[in-house]
Design a protein around this motif. Structure first.
Motif, mmCIF file in Angstrom:
data_model
loop_
_atom_site.group_PDB
_atom_site.id
_atom_site.type_symbol
_atom_site.label_atom_id
_atom_site.label_comp_id
_atom_site.label_asym_id
_atom_site.label_seq_id
_atom_site.Cartn_x
_atom_site.Cartn_y
_atom_site.Cartn_z
ATOM 1 N N ALA A 100 8.745 -2.403 -3.894
ATOM 2 C CA ALA A 100 7.835 -1.869 -4.922
ATOM 3 C C ALA A 100 8.548 -1.690 -6.247
ATOM 4 O O ALA A 100 7.993 -1.958 -7.319
ATOM 5 C CB ALA A 100 7.241 -0.546 -4.448
ATOM 6 N N GLN A 101 9.794 -1.257 -6.202
ATOM 7 C CA GLN A 101 10.518 -0.997 -7.442
ATOM 8 C C GLN A 101 10.962 -2.265 -8.149
ATOM 9 O O GLN A 101 11.232 -2.234 -9.350
ATOM 10 C CB GLN A 101 11.693 -0.063 -7.160
ATOM 11 C CG GLN A 101 11.232 1.351 -6.873
ATOM 12 C CD GLN A 101 12.343 2.273 -6.415
ATOM 13 O OE1 GLN A 101 13.524 1.944 -6.514
ATOM 14 N NE2 GLN A 101 11.969 3.425 -5.902
ATOM 15 N N VAL A 102 11.027 -3.386 -7.430
ATOM 16 C CA VAL A 102 11.238 -4.659 -8.123
ATOM 17 C C VAL A 102 10.162 -4.846 -9.189
ATOM 18 O O VAL A 102 10.430 -5.258 -10.321
ATOM 19 C CB VAL A 102 11.237 -5.837 -7.130
ATOM 20 C CG1 VAL A 102 11.216 -7.173 -7.872
ATOM 21 C CG2 VAL A 102 12.446 -5.770 -6.201
ATOM 22 N N VAL A 103 8.929 -4.494 -8.817
ATOM 23 C CA VAL A 103 7.822 -4.575 -9.774
ATOM 24 C C VAL A 103 7.831 -3.388 -10.722
ATOM 25 O O VAL A 103 7.851 -3.538 -11.947
ATOM 26 C CB VAL A 103 6.471 -4.659 -9.036
ATOM 27 C CG1 VAL A 103 5.313 -4.542 -10.025
ATOM 28 C CG2 VAL A 103 6.368 -5.937 -8.229
ATOM 29 N N ALA A 104 7.812 -2.186 -10.161
ATOM 30 C CA ALA A 104 7.551 -0.993 -10.970
ATOM 31 C C ALA A 104 8.736 -0.566 -11.822
ATOM 32 O O ALA A 104 8.546 0.080 -12.858
ATOM 33 C CB ALA A 104 7.135 0.159 -10.053
ATOM 34 N N ALA A 105 9.957 -0.921 -11.415
ATOM 35 C CA ALA A 105 11.135 -0.514 -12.182
ATOM 36 C C ALA A 105 11.789 -1.660 -12.934
ATOM 37 O O ALA A 105 12.363 -1.436 -14.003
ATOM 38 C CB ALA A 105 12.172 0.130 -11.249
ATOM 39 N N ASP A 106 11.700 -2.878 -12.388
ATOM 40 C CA ASP A 106 12.453 -3.989 -12.981
ATOM 41 C C ASP A 106 11.610 -4.967 -13.790
ATOM 42 O O ASP A 106 12.117 -5.548 -14.755
ATOM 43 C CB ASP A 106 13.200 -4.762 -11.887
ATOM 44 C CG ASP A 106 14.253 -3.919 -11.203
ATOM 45 O OD1 ASP A 106 14.740 -2.966 -11.842
ATOM 46 O OD2 ASP A 106 14.585 -4.199 -10.034
ATOM 47 N N ILE A 107 10.350 -5.177 -13.408
ATOM 48 C CA ILE A 107 9.492 -6.098 -14.164
ATOM 49 C C ILE A 107 8.647 -5.348 -15.182
ATOM 50 O O ILE A 107 8.721 -5.602 -16.386
ATOM 51 C CB ILE A 107 8.559 -6.906 -13.234
ATOM 52 C CG1 ILE A 107 9.357 -7.761 -12.248
ATOM 53 C CG2 ILE A 107 7.621 -7.783 -14.056
ATOM 54 C CD1 ILE A 107 8.487 -8.483 -11.217
ATOM 55 N N LEU A 162 3.243 0.014 0.150
ATOM 56 C CA LEU A 162 3.412 0.292 -1.272
ATOM 57 C C LEU A 162 3.766 -0.952 -2.070
ATOM 58 O O LEU A 162 3.301 -1.130 -3.200
ATOM 59 C CB LEU A 162 4.495 1.364 -1.446
ATOM 60 C CG LEU A 162 4.816 1.801 -2.880
ATOM 61 C CD1 LEU A 162 3.605 2.448 -3.546
ATOM 62 C CD2 LEU A 162 6.013 2.756 -2.873
ATOM 63 N N SER A 163 4.570 -1.843 -1.491
ATOM 64 C CA SER A 163 4.955 -3.038 -2.233
ATOM 65 C C SER A 163 3.786 -3.995 -2.411
ATOM 66 O O SER A 163 3.679 -4.671 -3.454
ATOM 67 C CB SER A 163 6.137 -3.740 -1.554
ATOM 68 O OG SER A 163 5.856 -4.119 -0.225
ATOM 69 N N ASP A 164 2.875 -4.066 -1.452
ATOM 70 C CA ASP A 164 1.665 -4.872 -1.623
ATOM 71 C C ASP A 164 0.790 -4.299 -2.733
ATOM 72 O O ASP A 164 0.191 -5.045 -3.518
ATOM 73 C CB ASP A 164 0.876 -4.920 -0.314
ATOM 74 C CG ASP A 164 1.577 -5.700 0.774
ATOM 75 O OD1 ASP A 164 1.762 -6.911 0.605
ATOM 76 O OD2 ASP A 164 1.955 -5.092 1.788
ATOM 77 N N VAL A 165 0.705 -2.963 -2.784
ATOM 78 C CA VAL A 165 -0.084 -2.302 -3.827
ATOM 79 C C VAL A 165 0.478 -2.628 -5.208
ATOM 80 O O VAL A 165 -0.277 -2.772 -6.178
ATOM 81 C CB VAL A 165 -0.109 -0.778 -3.581
ATOM 82 C CG1 VAL A 165 -0.704 -0.029 -4.762
ATOM 83 C CG2 VAL A 165 -0.892 -0.472 -2.306
ATOM 84 N N CYS A 166 1.793 -2.782 -5.304
ATOM 85 C CA CYS A 166 2.414 -3.137 -6.588
ATOM 86 C C CYS A 166 2.310 -4.626 -6.898
ATOM 87 O O CYS A 166 2.236 -5.022 -8.066
ATOM 88 C CB CYS A 166 3.879 -2.709 -6.593
ATOM 89 S SG CYS A 166 4.120 -0.926 -6.666
#
Length: 210
Positions: A100-107, A162-166
């Motif tokens: 999830a943080q790959v999306v929410a923190a890094d992208i 959570l990662s699917d939601v992101c």
């Protein structure tokens, strides 16, 4: 726990999109209050009293005003645990959070409206340069997620986590900015499967645009 749930929302915000998905997955009724980012409503004194960062989403729930999409979703998972979006197993939970943080923190933080407006205004980047910037950072994150994606099922396995939601809101952004998705076949497959689910379909920007 009582009272109305109010989501301070913007239809095209990917962070707000995540929270809409999570609320829908949890089967929670909520009222949406639009915060028009294009008109600067997020900088108004009324909204800054709710969220001093001047960002969406914010969620009024259980007598609290919560901000930051991942923190909101984790609160929902702790207080309304079914269906779970974070596994109970500590290692699996850490893995889901990391994806999830790959999306929410890094992208997302370096390719959102605030950053793009600074690139255009203060750094005088033209639209071609802005698109190159967006493509660079989405591609880097997606390459990492593609390497972790299963050949079958979702990022979370049999059910969304959570990662699917992101992922789905970020895929929406990727298409919006015309990122070629051929290098990411598993993410494309997973996104398509998720968007067929009612909770995801009802949260889509085209379904909630006002």
């Amino acid at each position: 726990m009582s009272g109305d749930i109010v989501l301070y929302d913007y239809w095209r915000s990917s962070a707000a999109y995540r929270v809409r998905i999570a609320l829908n997955l949890k089967g929670l009724a909520y009222r949406s209050e639009s915060v028009d980012l294009t008109s600067g409503a997020q900088r108004g004194s009324d909204y800054l009293a709710r969220n001093p960062q001047g960002l969406v989403p914010a969620l009024a729930i259980d007598g609290h005003m919560l901000t930051q999409s991942l923190a909101i979703i984790e609160y929902l998972d702790q207080t309304r645990p079914e269906p779970r979006l974070l596994p109970l197993d500590p290692a699996l939970c850490a893995q889901a959070r990391a994806r999830a943080q790959v999306v929410a923190a890094d992208i997302h933080p370096i390719a959102n409206l605030r950053v793009l407006n600074v690139l255009r205004g203060e750094f005088r980047a033209d639209e071609a340069a802005v698109q190159d910037w967006i493509h660079r950072w989405i591609s880097a994150g997606f390459a990492a997620l593609e390497a972790q994606a299963p050949q079958t099922g979702l990022l979370g396995g049999a059910a969304p986590d959570l990662s699917d939601v992101c992922l789905v809101p970020q895929m929406y952004n990727a298409r919006r900015f015309a990122l070629p998705l051929a290098p990411f076949p598993q993410l494309v497959r997973i996104d398509a499967a998720l968007r067929e689910l009612p909770a995801f379909a009802a949260a889509a920007p085209e379904a909630v645009q006002k």
